[in-house]
Design a protein around this motif. Structure first.
Motif, PDB file in Angstrom:
ATOM      1  N   LEU A 258      38.439  14.765 -36.497  1.00 11.37           N
ATOM      2  CA  LEU A 258      37.744  15.967 -36.028  1.00 11.37           C
ATOM      3  C   LEU A 258      38.064  17.158 -36.914  1.00 11.37           C
ATOM      4  CD1 LEU A 258      38.471  15.640 -32.174  1.00 11.37           C
ATOM      5  CD2 LEU A 258      36.439  14.873 -33.421  1.00 11.37           C
ATOM      6  N   THR A 259      37.175  18.139 -36.916  1.00 12.56           N
ATOM      7  CA  THR A 259      37.390  19.368 -37.675  1.00 12.56           C
ATOM      8  C   THR A 259      37.981  20.439 -36.751  1.00 12.56           C
ATOM      9  OG1 THR A 259      35.486  18.844 -39.035  1.00 12.56           O
ATOM     10  CG2 THR A 259      36.275  21.129 -39.107  1.00 12.56           C
ATOM     11  N   VAL A 260      39.104  20.992 -37.157  1.00 17.63           N
ATOM     12  CA  VAL A 260      39.746  22.047 -36.370  1.00 17.63           C
ATOM     13  C   VAL A 260      39.075  23.371 -36.697  1.00 17.63           C
ATOM     14  CG1 VAL A 260      41.920  23.195 -35.794  1.00 17.63           C
ATOM     15  CG2 VAL A 260      41.940  20.788 -36.489  1.00 17.63           C
ATOM     16  N   THR A 261      38.440  23.968 -35.675  1.00 12.07           N
ATOM     17  CA  THR A 261      37.701  25.209 -35.952  1.00 12.07           C
ATOM     18  C   THR A 261      38.488  26.446 -35.557  1.00 12.07           C
ATOM     19  OG1 THR A 261      36.627  25.150 -33.802  1.00 12.07           O
ATOM     20  CG2 THR A 261      35.481  24.048 -35.622  1.00 12.07           C
ATOM     21  N   GLY A 262      39.664  26.242 -34.987  1.00 12.05           N
ATOM     22  CA  GLY A 262      40.450  27.424 -34.633  1.00 12.05           C
ATOM     23  C   GLY A 262      41.530  27.089 -33.631  1.00 12.05           C
ATOM     24  N   GLU A 263      42.065  28.140 -32.984  1.00 17.76           N
ATOM     25  CA  GLU A 263      43.158  27.958 -32.033  1.00 17.76           C
ATOM     26  C   GLU A 263      42.928  28.878 -30.840  1.00 17.76           C
ATOM     27  OE1 GLU A 263      47.020  28.608 -33.714  1.00 17.76           O
ATOM     28  OE2 GLU A 263      48.053  28.094 -31.851  1.00 17.76           O
ATOM     29  N   ILE A 264      43.026  28.318 -29.644  1.00 15.00           N
ATOM     30  CA  ILE A 264      42.953  29.146 -28.427  1.00 15.00           C
ATOM     31  C   ILE A 264      44.354  29.696 -28.186  1.00 15.00           C
ATOM     32  CG2 ILE A 264      42.464  29.144 -25.948  1.00 15.00           C
ATOM     33  CD1 ILE A 264      40.029  28.227 -27.395  1.00 15.00           C
TER      34      ILE A 264
ATOM     35  N   GLY B 228      45.993  27.029 -21.583  1.00 15.21           N
ATOM     36  CA  GLY B 228      44.924  27.673 -22.341  1.00 15.21           C
ATOM     37  C   GLY B 228      43.543  27.320 -21.796  1.00 15.21           C
ATOM     38  N   MET B 229      42.570  28.206 -22.094  1.00 14.05           N
ATOM     39  CA  MET B 229      41.207  28.044 -21.581  1.00 14.05           C
ATOM     40  C   MET B 229      40.391  27.136 -22.485  1.00 14.05           C
ATOM     41  SD  MET B 229      38.404  31.068 -21.071  1.00 14.05           S
ATOM     42  CE  MET B 229      36.697  30.690 -20.627  1.00 14.05           C
ATOM     43  N   LEU B 230      39.744  26.133 -21.878  1.00 17.24           N
ATOM     44  CA  LEU B 230      38.894  25.227 -22.664  1.00 17.24           C
ATOM     45  C   LEU B 230      37.631  25.953 -23.119  1.00 17.24           C
ATOM     46  CD1 LEU B 230      40.646  22.787 -21.754  1.00 17.24           C
ATOM     47  CD2 LEU B 230      38.475  21.529 -21.511  1.00 17.24           C
ATOM     48  N   PRO B 231      37.237  25.766 -24.378  1.00 19.21           N
ATOM     49  CA  PRO B 231      35.986  26.380 -24.833  1.00 19.21           C
ATOM     50  C   PRO B 231      34.787  25.576 -24.322  1.00 19.21           C
ATOM     51  CG  PRO B 231      36.964  25.114 -26.610  1.00 19.21           C
ATOM     52  CD  PRO B 231      37.917  25.017 -25.443  1.00 19.21           C
ATOM     53  N   ALA B 232      33.624  26.186 -24.298  1.00 17.93           N
ATOM     54  CA  ALA B 232      32.396  25.456 -23.975  1.00 17.93           C
ATOM     55  C   ALA B 232      32.258  24.309 -24.969  1.00 17.93           C
ATOM     56  CB  ALA B 232      31.197  26.394 -24.044  1.00 17.93           C
ATOM     57  N   GLY B 233      31.753  23.198 -24.502  1.00 19.17           N
ATOM     58  CA  GLY B 233      31.600  22.026 -25.363  1.00 19.17           C
ATOM     59  C   GLY B 233      32.763  21.067 -25.272  1.00 19.17           C
ATOM     60  N   ALA B 234      33.926  21.546 -24.802  1.00 25.02           N
ATOM     61  CA  ALA B 234      35.102  20.674 -24.643  1.00 25.02           C
ATOM     62  C   ALA B 234      35.196  20.232 -23.192  1.00 25.02           C
ATOM     63  CB  ALA B 234      36.370  21.417 -25.054  1.00 25.02           C
ATOM     64  N   ASP B 235      35.617  18.981 -22.966  1.00 26.25           N
ATOM     65  CA  ASP B 235      35.782  18.508 -21.598  1.00 26.25           C
ATOM     66  C   ASP B 235      37.066  17.691 -21.437  1.00 26.25           C
ATOM     67  OD1 ASP B 235      35.192  16.164 -22.857  1.00 26.25           O
ATOM     68  OD2 ASP B 235      33.441  15.659 -21.618  1.00 26.25           O
ATOM     69  N   ALA B 236      37.968  17.787 -22.409  1.00 28.18           N
ATOM     70  CA  ALA B 236      39.244  17.058 -22.303  1.00 28.18           C
ATOM     71  C   ALA B 236      40.215  17.632 -23.324  1.00 28.18           C
ATOM     72  CB  ALA B 236      39.042  15.572 -22.545  1.00 28.18           C
ATOM     73  N   VAL B 237      41.514  17.264 -23.158  1.00 30.81           N
ATOM     74  CA  VAL B 237      42.528  17.686 -24.123  1.00 30.81           C
ATOM     75  C   VAL B 237      43.266  16.450 -24.617  1.00 30.81           C
ATOM     76  CG1 VAL B 237      44.702  18.954 -24.431  1.00 30.81           C
ATOM     77  CG2 VAL B 237      42.795  20.013 -23.192  1.00 30.81           C
ATOM     78  N   ALA B 238      43.331  16.297 -25.934  1.00 35.53           N
ATOM     79  CA  ALA B 238      44.117  15.222 -26.540  1.00 35.53           C
ATOM     80  C   ALA B 238      45.513  15.786 -26.820  1.00 35.53           C
ATOM     81  CB  ALA B 238      43.466  14.745 -27.833  1.00 35.53           C
ATOM     82  N   PRO B 239      46.570  15.161 -26.244  1.00 36.56           N
ATOM     83  CA  PRO B 239      47.925  15.742 -26.334  1.00 36.56           C
ATOM     84  C   PRO B 239      48.483  15.667 -27.753  1.00 36.56           C
ATOM     85  CG  PRO B 239      47.802  14.007 -24.642  1.00 36.56           C
ATOM     86  CD  PRO B 239      46.553  13.908 -25.456  1.00 36.56           C
TER      87      PRO B 239
ATOM     88  N   ALA C  95      38.236  31.684 -24.483  1.00 40.46           N
ATOM     89  CA  ALA C  95      37.762  30.793 -25.537  1.00 40.46           C
ATOM     90  C   ALA C  95      36.319  31.161 -25.817  1.00 40.46           C
ATOM     91  CB  ALA C  95      37.875  29.338 -25.083  1.00 40.46           C
ATOM     92  N   ALA C  96      36.152  32.095 -26.753  1.00 42.00           N
ATOM     93  CA  ALA C  96      34.835  32.703 -26.945  1.00 42.00           C
ATOM     94  C   ALA C  96      33.860  31.751 -27.647  1.00 42.00           C
ATOM     95  CB  ALA C  96      34.981  34.000 -27.746  1.00 42.00           C
ATOM     96  N   LYS C  97      34.393  31.003 -28.606  1.00 45.49           N
ATOM     97  CA  LYS C  97      33.524  30.212 -29.483  1.00 45.49           C
ATOM     98  C   LYS C  97      33.425  28.778 -28.974  1.00 45.49           C
ATOM     99  CE  LYS C  97      33.898  28.852 -34.126  1.00 45.49           C
ATOM    100  NZ  LYS C  97      34.818  28.849 -35.259  1.00 45.49           N
ATOM    101  N   PRO C  98      32.228  28.272 -28.713  1.00 47.69           N
ATOM    102  CA  PRO C  98      32.110  26.876 -28.263  1.00 47.69           C
ATOM    103  C   PRO C  98      32.442  25.904 -29.392  1.00 47.69           C
ATOM    104  CG  PRO C  98      29.925  27.932 -28.416  1.00 47.69           C
ATOM    105  CD  PRO C  98      30.932  28.950 -28.841  1.00 47.69           C
ATOM    106  N   ILE C  99      32.811  24.679 -29.049  1.00 50.22           N
ATOM    107  CA  ILE C  99      32.938  23.657 -30.107  1.00 50.22           C
ATOM    108  C   ILE C  99      31.669  22.801 -30.106  1.00 50.22           C
ATOM    109  CG2 ILE C  99      35.479  23.554 -30.062  1.00 50.22           C
ATOM    110  CD1 ILE C  99      35.181  20.830 -28.582  1.00 50.22           C
ATOM    111  N   ARG C 100      31.364  22.281 -31.298  1.00 48.74           N
ATOM    112  CA  ARG C 100      30.220  21.384 -31.427  1.00 48.74           C
ATOM    113  C   ARG C 100      30.729  19.961 -31.621  1.00 48.74           C
ATOM    114  NH1 ARG C 100      27.502  25.023 -36.004  1.00 48.74           N
ATOM    115  NH2 ARG C 100      29.676  24.808 -36.626  1.00 48.74           N
ATOM    116  N   ARG C 101      29.838  18.989 -31.631  1.00 48.24           N
ATOM    117  CA  ARG C 101      30.237  17.595 -31.823  1.00 48.24           C
ATOM    118  C   ARG C 101      31.034  17.475 -33.116  1.00 48.24           C
ATOM    119  NH1 ARG C 101      27.980  13.695 -28.447  1.00 48.24           N
ATOM    120  NH2 ARG C 101      29.593  12.456 -29.484  1.00 48.24           N
ATOM    121  N   GLY C 102      32.128  16.733 -33.078  1.00 45.72           N
ATOM    122  CA  GLY C 102      32.963  16.531 -34.263  1.00 45.72           C
ATOM    123  C   GLY C 102      33.990  17.625 -34.478  1.00 45.72           C
ATOM    124  N   GLU C 103      33.983  18.632 -33.582  1.00 43.55           N
ATOM    125  CA  GLU C 103      34.936  19.726 -33.739  1.00 43.55           C
ATOM    126  C   GLU C 103      35.994  19.709 -32.626  1.00 43.55           C
ATOM    127  OE1 GLU C 103      31.939  23.067 -35.739  1.00 43.55           O
ATOM    128  OE2 GLU C 103      32.616  23.313 -33.675  1.00 43.55           O
TER     129      GLU C 103
END
Lengths: 398, 398
Positions: free
Chosen positions: A76-82, A104-115, A88-96
């Motif tokens: 995956l591409t890391v687009t930033g850090e919450i 921390g607050m999940l951004p739009a587009g995310a539905d899980a956390v990988a530890p 979490a202002a910026k949504p993530i897209r597929r592959g991000e």
């Protein structure tokens, strides 16, 4: 002469005579412990109000790491850090994905956390070595409490833990029932104020202070109506006022039959005597009645007896008035000696506690020192002829 | 990184760091329940101050009714009647008696009371059909408490029953220890006041209210020091002030490792970190230290974990500060299901109670609703791998 009723019936009578106080007040969080909710307390909004991570890791779309494993990590591409506490202002897209801390607050587009244990970072790339299911390691909006959900029903006695729940929901004030008002008076020509020197033949007013302390410990407001001589006119005036100005009136009298009869006669003239005599020892001559809407108890003059009757018979009345049960601290203990008991009357006995063992504290009639020597008391059922050494008993703590 | 100590050692550490508050205050009876005596309370005089009858009957010299029985009653002259609350001014001589009520004062010359059931009156003559021993049916002067006797040792947490004992002795004011002062602060960039609307990414300050309510329930005065951002300078200033102005400082922080490290670093710079990490779950990253003479706890950010750590580790510290043990309401209950546990850490679990049965209340990490759904919590020893369905457990009540 006494129409004696069982303790069980006296408790029912005590509850039946009382009605929940109608008055309520709005109080801030710090004043709430011990108070009773006047209405259901609802959660005004979703708690939490946003999806939150429960782990340090990266927020992902679960679909992007489906099938990932040790041998075949997702890339995956890391687009930033919450950051903690930030939107979490910026949504993530597929592959991000984005780095995210616990809470921390999940951004739009995310539905899980990988530890973090299953990740490898390389500049703006993140390898994820484990699949996660949708909403894994996430508390979703409303998971803790839904908007409109009842946090507490009406009639809940609030605890310090409950204050935490209210704070979490942003409920910083609460409508609670007013404290029941209890009027306290003492009768007896022999009674003098506790502050006064005791002339020969006199005895200090112990019960007014005992009742005041007990009722306050049960969350009541108390008002004292002084020491009334054993005269019908004086007692009538004082009791009428105490009943009119309070939700409950407690009168503790001398121990003689004449004084008890006077109490019963005055209550009957002002209202109604419901019971004169309870099958308990001590406490037999207890009078239970009502003046207007106010329950009235004529309690024994001996302090230990007054304590027992208040704890056994008045407490249920206070529970109804205050709108919820009261905590009742009790422990179990092994009895250190045999105890004999009067057949036919429920009996109460002071005991001291040491190393899980209960030892009876006996005292001559009317002495107060047994209360200081004891840690609590036990009850002996009226159909028991006594208790055996080594028997496990419940000790109600002072 | 954490130097983890056992719960047992953490409790000992908590007790060792605290010192009993030195301040004391003089309070009236009504304010005493729950307070701790600063010095031994002595009885200023004999209680009762005179010999008192425990029966309705006649006051006699026991020697005058020696050998009396059904067949051979003693024949005494009635010289008068003692009224309740009046001094027995006139002594009796040999062959004389006076009528006396329960609680009445024995005249000089009398040393026993013959009960009314064994008497026959005929004008000024009284036939006594039973012998009585010296001091039979009499409470002698000092029987209840002797002048100078210690009613309560220093370090007694006074109950409502104790207030009765003090009133009986005419002790209407008492020197008690001052309430311990507790300073409370919250850290975390994500924390907002409970009153405020919650912006995305933020979370309300639950723990300050939870700690305030708990400490007050334990008889402490509390002072809040607000919400401090995760910055070394701000945290240093706030913590230094909280420690200087109080007997105990409680800081509840966010849950991330970085925030915990900051807490430990700031405590170490201002004073000393005694322990960073306790073998409990939840609650592992708890920090215990001291700034000047003030014990300081860095508590978990999650409210349930904060509650457990406060009840298990901070409570012993408050007990030492306040000068006496605190009551700890607990019940036993049968567990409704198996519970597995992590080997090696003492574990705490919320449970709800119904009909003497305890059911675990599980919640995702950090949710507050488990506190409202539960009635208390249980402890699982670190060497237990779990608890069995039907097992009897102790539930510590909220």
């Amino acid at each position: 002469m006494l129409n004696v009723i069982s303790v069980e019936n006296a408790v029912t009578l005590s509850e039946t005579l009382a009605r929940r106080v109608a008055r309520a007040e709005r109080l801030p969080l710090a004043a709430l412990p011990g108070r009773v909710t006047a209405e259901a307390v609802r959660c005004p909004e979703e708690i939490p109000g946003f999806a939150r991570s429960t782990m340090d890791g990266v927020a992902v779309a679960a679909a992007d790491v489906f099938g990932a494993g040790e041998a075949a990590p997702a890339d995956l591409t890391v687009t930033g850090e919450i950051l903690m506490g930030e939107a979490a202002a910026k949504p993530i897209r597929r592959g991000e994905c984005v780095k995210i801390p616990t809470g921390g607050m999940l951004p739009a587009g995310a539905d899980a956390v990988a530890p973090v244990e299953y990740l490898d970072f390389d500049f703006d790339t993140c390898l994820v070595y484990r699949a996660v299911s949708p909403w894994e390691n996430v508390v979703r909006s409303g998971d803790d409490a839904r908007a409109g959900a009842a946090l507490f029903p009406a009639g809940t006695r609030l605890t310090p833990a409950d204050v935490g729940v209210l704070a979490a929901a942003g409920v910083t004030e609460c409508e609670v029932l007013a404290r029941p008002r209890v009027g306290i008076l003492s009768t007896g020509n022999e009674i003098v104020p506790a502050e006064a020197p005791v002339a020969p033949g006199k005895v200090r007013d112990v019960n007014a202070h005992l009742l005041e302390a007990l009722c306050r410990a049960h969350g009541c407001e108390t008002r004292r109506y002084g020491i009334v001589p054993d005269e019908e006119a004086a007692l009538t005036a004082a009791l009428q006022r105490a009943a009119a100005e309070n939700d409950l009136a407690l009168l503790s009298g001398g121990s003689s039959a004449g004084e008890k009869d006077l109490t019963a006669r005055v209550i009957a003239a002002l209202g109604e005597v419901k019971s004169h005599g309870v099958a308990m020892k001590p406490g037999k001559p207890t009078v239970i009645g009502k003046i207007g809407k106010t329950p009235v108890f004529g309690l024994p003059g001996h302090p230990a007896a007054c304590y027992f009757v208040t704890d056994v018979l008045v407490r249920p009345c206070i529970e109804v008035l205050s709108g919820a049960p009261l905590p009742r601290p009790a422990v179990t203990a092994a009895l250190t000696e045999n105890v004999s008991s009067n057949h036919g009357r429920e009996e109460y006995l002071c005991v001291s506690l040491q190393n899980g063992q209960a030892t009876p504290v006996y005292g001559k009639s009317g002495v107060v020192s047994q209360l200081s020597a004891a840690d609590g008391y036990l009850r002996i059922d009226r159909d028991r002829e006594g208790l055996r050494q080594g028997e496990t008993v419940i000790v109600y703590l002072f």
